[in-house]
Design a protein around this motif. Structure first.
Motif, PDB file in Angstrom:
ATOM      1  N   HIS A 224       0.131   2.699   3.755  1.00  0.00           N
ATOM      2  CA  HIS A 224       1.580   3.852   4.613  1.00  0.00           C
ATOM      3  C   HIS A 224       3.093   3.790   3.319  1.00  0.00           C
ATOM      4  O   HIS A 224       3.741   4.829   3.363  1.00  0.00           O
ATOM      5  N   THR A 225       2.605   2.699   2.361  1.00  0.00           N
ATOM      6  CA  THR A 225       3.952   2.872   1.980  1.00  0.00           C
ATOM      7  C   THR A 225       3.856   4.401   0.837  1.00  0.00           C
ATOM      8  O   THR A 225       4.827   5.106   0.303  1.00  0.00           O
ATOM      9  N   LEU A 226       2.478   3.872  -0.119  1.00  0.00           N
ATOM     10  CA  LEU A 226       2.246   5.661  -0.852  1.00  0.00           C
ATOM     11  C   LEU A 226       2.469   6.819   0.105  1.00  0.00           C
ATOM     12  O   LEU A 226       2.630   7.945  -0.802  1.00  0.00           O
ATOM     13  N   ALA A 227       1.755   6.724   1.337  1.00  0.00           N
ATOM     14  CA  ALA A 227       1.565   8.363   2.257  1.00  0.00           C
ATOM     15  C   ALA A 227       3.029   8.691   2.266  1.00  0.00           C
ATOM     16  O   ALA A 227       3.743   9.872   1.640  1.00  0.00           O
ATOM     17  N   ASN A 228       4.082   7.371   2.272  1.00  0.00           N
ATOM     18  CA  ASN A 228       5.399   8.184   2.604  1.00  0.00           C
ATOM     19  C   ASN A 228       6.237   7.990   1.360  1.00  0.00           C
ATOM     20  O   ASN A 228       6.771   9.129   1.663  1.00  0.00           O
ATOM     21  N   ALA A 229       5.483   7.231   0.204  1.00  0.00           N
ATOM     22  CA  ALA A 229       6.300   7.981  -0.416  1.00  0.00           C
ATOM     23  C   ALA A 229       6.203   8.998  -1.215  1.00  0.00           C
ATOM     24  O   ALA A 229       6.558   9.765  -1.542  1.00  0.00           O
ATOM     25  N   CYS A 230       5.530   9.562  -1.084  1.00  0.00           N
ATOM     26  CA  CYS A 230       4.146  11.139  -1.450  1.00  0.00           C
ATOM     27  C   CYS A 230       5.675  11.671  -0.549  1.00  0.00           C
ATOM     28  O   CYS A 230       5.866  12.986  -1.252  1.00  0.00           O
ATOM     29  N   ALA A 231       5.101  11.897   0.712  1.00  0.00           N
ATOM     30  CA  ALA A 231       6.128  12.582   1.581  1.00  0.00           C
ATOM     31  C   ALA A 231       7.616  13.173   1.292  1.00  0.00           C
ATOM     32  O   ALA A 231       8.082  13.689   1.239  1.00  0.00           O
ATOM     33  N   GLN A 232       8.411  11.493   0.343  1.00  0.00           N
ATOM     34  CA  GLN A 232       9.838  11.449   0.571  1.00  0.00           C
ATOM     35  C   GLN A 232       9.910  12.262  -1.228  1.00  0.00           C
ATOM     36  O   GLN A 232      11.516  12.194  -1.990  1.00  0.00           O
ATOM     37  N   THR A 233       8.941  12.581  -2.049  1.00  0.00           N
ATOM     38  CA  THR A 233       9.178  12.730  -3.054  1.00  0.00           C
ATOM     39  C   THR A 233       9.355  14.543  -3.232  1.00  0.00           C
ATOM     40  O   THR A 233       9.135  15.302  -2.505  1.00  0.00           O
ATOM     41  N   ARG A 234       9.970  14.186  -4.474  1.00  0.00           N
ATOM     42  CA  ARG A 234      10.997  16.077  -4.830  1.00  0.00           C
ATOM     43  C   ARG A 234      10.225  17.119  -5.279  1.00  0.00           C
ATOM     44  O   ARG A 234       9.002  16.339  -5.925  1.00  0.00           O
ATOM     45  N   TYR A 235      10.475  18.067  -4.472  1.00  0.00           N
ATOM     46  CA  TYR A 235       9.197  19.063  -5.077  1.00  0.00           C
ATOM     47  C   TYR A 235       9.137  19.035  -6.652  1.00  0.00           C
ATOM     48  O   TYR A 235       9.569  18.973  -7.387  1.00  0.00           O
ATOM     49  N   GLY A 236       7.555  19.163  -7.142  1.00  0.00           N
ATOM     50  CA  GLY A 236       6.961  18.941  -8.322  1.00  0.00           C
ATOM     51  C   GLY A 236       6.688  18.054  -9.012  1.00  0.00           C
ATOM     52  O   GLY A 236       7.146  17.179 -10.008  1.00  0.00           O
ATOM     53  N   GLY A 237       7.155  16.944  -8.286  1.00  0.00           N
ATOM     54  CA  GLY A 237       7.386  15.248  -8.397  1.00  0.00           C
ATOM     55  C   GLY A 237       6.074  14.990  -9.076  1.00  0.00           C
ATOM     56  O   GLY A 237       5.041  15.143  -8.245  1.00  0.00           O
ATOM     57  N   VAL A 238       5.966  13.645  -9.507  1.00  0.00           N
ATOM     58  CA  VAL A 238       4.397  12.903  -9.705  1.00  0.00           C
ATOM     59  C   VAL A 238       5.186  11.547  -8.960  1.00  0.00           C
ATOM     60  O   VAL A 238       5.198  10.943  -9.279  1.00  0.00           O
ATOM     61  N   VAL A 239       3.529  11.069  -8.480  1.00  0.00           N
ATOM     62  CA  VAL A 239       3.785   9.548  -7.814  1.00  0.00           C
ATOM     63  C   VAL A 239       2.673   9.242  -8.614  1.00  0.00           C
ATOM     64  O   VAL A 239       1.461  10.202  -8.758  1.00  0.00           O
ATOM     65  N   ALA A 240       2.548   8.132  -9.530  1.00  0.00           N
ATOM     66  CA  ALA A 240       1.638   7.188 -10.272  1.00  0.00           C
ATOM     67  C   ALA A 240       0.562   6.332  -9.417  1.00  0.00           C
ATOM     68  O   ALA A 240       2.250   5.655  -8.837  1.00  0.00           O
ATOM     69  N   ALA A 241      -0.523   5.894  -8.713  1.00  0.00           N
ATOM     70  CA  ALA A 241      -0.938   4.921  -8.167  1.00  0.00           C
ATOM     71  C   ALA A 241      -1.559   4.259  -8.255  1.00  0.00           C
ATOM     72  O   ALA A 241      -2.711   4.451  -9.257  1.00  0.00           O
ATOM     73  N   CYS A 242      -1.554   2.828  -8.815  1.00  0.00           N
ATOM     74  CA  CYS A 242      -2.027   1.306  -9.901  1.00  0.00           C
ATOM     75  C   CYS A 242      -2.932   0.643  -8.403  1.00  0.00           C
ATOM     76  O   CYS A 242      -3.838   0.328  -9.035  1.00  0.00           O
ATOM     77  N   GLY A 243      -2.583   0.747  -7.230  1.00  0.00           N
ATOM     78  CA  GLY A 243      -2.294  -0.757  -6.896  1.00  0.00           C
ATOM     79  C   GLY A 243      -2.823  -0.980  -4.780  1.00  0.00           C
ATOM     80  O   GLY A 243      -2.742  -0.020  -4.425  1.00  0.00           O
ATOM     81  N   LEU A 244      -3.481  -1.600  -4.176  1.00  0.00           N
ATOM     82  CA  LEU A 244      -2.943  -2.010  -2.766  1.00  0.00           C
ATOM     83  C   LEU A 244      -2.883  -3.366  -2.158  1.00  0.00           C
ATOM     84  O   LEU A 244      -3.602  -3.093  -1.516  1.00  0.00           O
ATOM     85  N   ALA A 245      -1.618  -3.321  -2.847  1.00  0.00           N
ATOM     86  CA  ALA A 245      -0.887  -4.220  -1.926  1.00  0.00           C
ATOM     87  C   ALA A 245      -0.812  -4.546  -0.596  1.00  0.00           C
ATOM     88  O   ALA A 245      -1.026  -5.798   0.475  1.00  0.00           O
ATOM     89  N   GLN A 246      -0.326  -3.358   0.158  1.00  0.00           N
ATOM     90  CA  GLN A 246      -0.483  -3.082   1.675  1.00  0.00           C
ATOM     91  C   GLN A 246      -1.616  -2.889   2.434  1.00  0.00           C
ATOM     92  O   GLN A 246      -1.713  -3.046   3.298  1.00  0.00           O
ATOM     93  N   GLY A 247      -2.923  -2.514   1.267  1.00  0.00           N
ATOM     94  CA  GLY A 247      -4.193  -1.513   1.908  1.00  0.00           C
ATOM     95  C   GLY A 247      -4.652  -0.381   1.393  1.00  0.00           C
ATOM     96  O   GLY A 247      -4.147   0.203   0.283  1.00  0.00           O
ATOM     97  N   ALA A 248      -6.141  -0.392   1.202  1.00  0.00           N
ATOM     98  CA  ALA A 248      -6.570   0.618   0.164  1.00  0.00           C
ATOM     99  C   ALA A 248      -6.927   2.091   0.969  1.00  0.00           C
ATOM    100  O   ALA A 248      -7.214   2.946   0.591  1.00  0.00           O
ATOM    101  N   ASP A 249      -6.108   2.493   2.166  1.00  0.00           N
ATOM    102  CA  ASP A 249      -6.184   3.357   3.219  1.00  0.00           C
ATOM    103  C   ASP A 249      -5.014   3.807   2.502  1.00  0.00           C
ATOM    104  O   ASP A 249      -3.996   4.030   1.948  1.00  0.00           O
ATOM    105  N   LEU A 250      -5.033   5.367   3.020  1.00  0.00           N
ATOM    106  CA  LEU A 250      -4.172   6.319   2.606  1.00  0.00           C
ATOM    107  C   LEU A 250      -4.195   7.230   3.243  1.00  0.00           C
ATOM    108  O   LEU A 250      -4.555   9.190   3.928  1.00  0.00           O
ATOM    109  N   PRO A 251      -3.035   7.092   4.681  1.00  0.00           N
ATOM    110  CA  PRO A 251      -3.046   7.680   6.200  1.00  0.00           C
ATOM    111  C   PRO A 251      -1.939   8.753   6.148  1.00  0.00           C
ATOM    112  O   PRO A 251      -1.164   8.771   6.431  1.00  0.00           O
ATOM    113  N   ALA A 252      -2.281   9.826   4.820  1.00  0.00           N
ATOM    114  CA  ALA A 252      -1.396  10.784   4.142  1.00  0.00           C
ATOM    115  C   ALA A 252      -1.681  12.290   4.921  1.00  0.00           C
ATOM    116  O   ALA A 252      -2.962  12.026   5.601  1.00  0.00           O
ATOM    117  N   THR A 253      -1.120  13.176   5.128  1.00  0.00           N
ATOM    118  CA  THR A 253      -1.954  14.527   4.958  1.00  0.00           C
ATOM    119  C   THR A 253      -1.572  15.018   3.396  1.00  0.00           C
ATOM    120  O   THR A 253      -1.078  14.882   2.401  1.00  0.00           O
TER     121      THR A 253
END
Length: 326
Positions: A224-253
């Motif tokens: 959920h942390t990664l999903a929310n981070a993506c949902a809060q990233t500004r237009y044209g921004g970038v998210v570098a994902a490298c870990g799974l401390a909370q979990g390996a799932d990605l409950p995003a759209t």
């Protein structure tokens, strides 16, 4: 004979202990090395505590990282006495690792130790810090520059997060560190964080699109942390994902990607090609403040590695743990 942290699993169950091993038992490789320092990464913690099926060949010497000097070599690029760094390549998973006084490795896996670092400093960085640098490189390749806006770092008191915070802060970015350890706020600010937020703000299910805030993100948490981070990233921004401390799932759209042009950049440190590894270590030598590196580092002897791995998995540690081998 040499000492090593050996992991065993058979009909009698799982065991982790410091053992005396015969050099003749070492696996195949074209470089024999003396390991001066190793470290404890999240993956090492998983293996040593048997919390996850990291190890795929038994018995296994733990330790995905090592730094020291070459003893013998039949590899054309390495000679006896050369200083090296080893990160990943399945070492500690399918090939005996570097939580040991000696290791036999493949020369193609090794990176020269930068003159700016001692072996202790290189392992204070370790795979976690090298991964953090790979994340920063991914953000820069996307065009991120100082002044573009806030950069979020999740899992900020962990190894990746601590080094990412220090790197981004020194490079001039406004870093916002997310952590569940409120008492560590001063520590994170000392590394270069401009602001510290509670990880609870990101850890629960959220809306597919949220208020735009982050110019970029370094995420070592997933779920959920990664999903929310993506949902809060500004237009044209970038998210570098490298870990799974909370979990390996990605409950995003797909909403952040198709409506805001957000880029989700995966970062792998284990099998990264040699040119990228060398670039990362050269940049670490240039951009990581040694004083901040010392702030995040705890040093223990090999005899304490198992206990510290247990502390790591219990969330009792911050920053990086260097294991002195020699």
């Amino acid at each position: 004979m040499f000492k090593a942290l050996l992991l065993e699993k058979d009909d009698a169950g799982f065991r982790a202990g410091i053992r005396d091993l015969d050099e003749a038992a070492l696996p195949e490789g074209d470089v024999l090395v003396a390991v001066a320092h190793s470290t404890l990464n999240y993956k090492d913690g998983l293996a040593i505590t048997n919390r996850s099926p990291v190890v795929r060949k038994w018995p296994m010497v733990a330790g995905i990282d090592g730094a020291g000097r070459v003893l013998e070599s039949s590899h054309p690029q390495w000679r006896a006495g050369d200083a090296f760094i080893l990160n990943g390549w399945g070492v500690g998973e399918t090939h005996w690792g570097c939580l040991a006084q000696k290791a036999r490795l493949k020369g193609d896996w090794l990176v020269p130790l930068p003159a700016a670092f001692t072996t202790r400093q290189a392992m204070a960085i370790g795979t976690a810090g090298y991964t953090a640098m790979l994340c920063v490189l991914a953000l820069e390749r996307h065009g991120l520059q100082p002044g573009d806006g806030e950069v979020l770092v999740t899992g900020a008191t962990g190894g990746v997060g601590s080094v990412a915070t220090a790197l981004l802060g020194k490079l001039g970015h406004r870093v916002v560190a997310a952590t569940g350890k409120a008492a560590e706020a001063d520590y994170l600010r000392s590394l270069g964080a401009a602001d510290v937020i509670d990880r609870a703000e990101l850890a629960a299910p959220g809306k597919p699109l949220q208020k735009e805030r982050w110019a970029a993100v370094v995420d070592a948490v997933g779920s959920h942390t990664l999903a929310n981070a993506c949902a809060q990233t500004r237009y044209g921004g970038v998210v570098a994902a490298c870990g799974l401390a909370q979990g390996a799932d990605l409950p995003a759209t797909v909403m952040p990607f198709i409506l805001r042009g957000v880029t989700l950049a995966g970062v792998d440190s284990v099998m990264a090609p040699q040119p990228l590894r060398r670039e990362a270590w050269q940049r670490l030598a240039r951009d990581l403040d040694p004083k901040r590196l010392e702030t995040i580092t705890t040093e223990v002897p090999l005899a304490q590695a198992i206990a510290r791995a247990q502390d790591l998995m219990a969330g009792k540690l911050r920053g990086r743990v260097v294991v002195t081998i020699g």
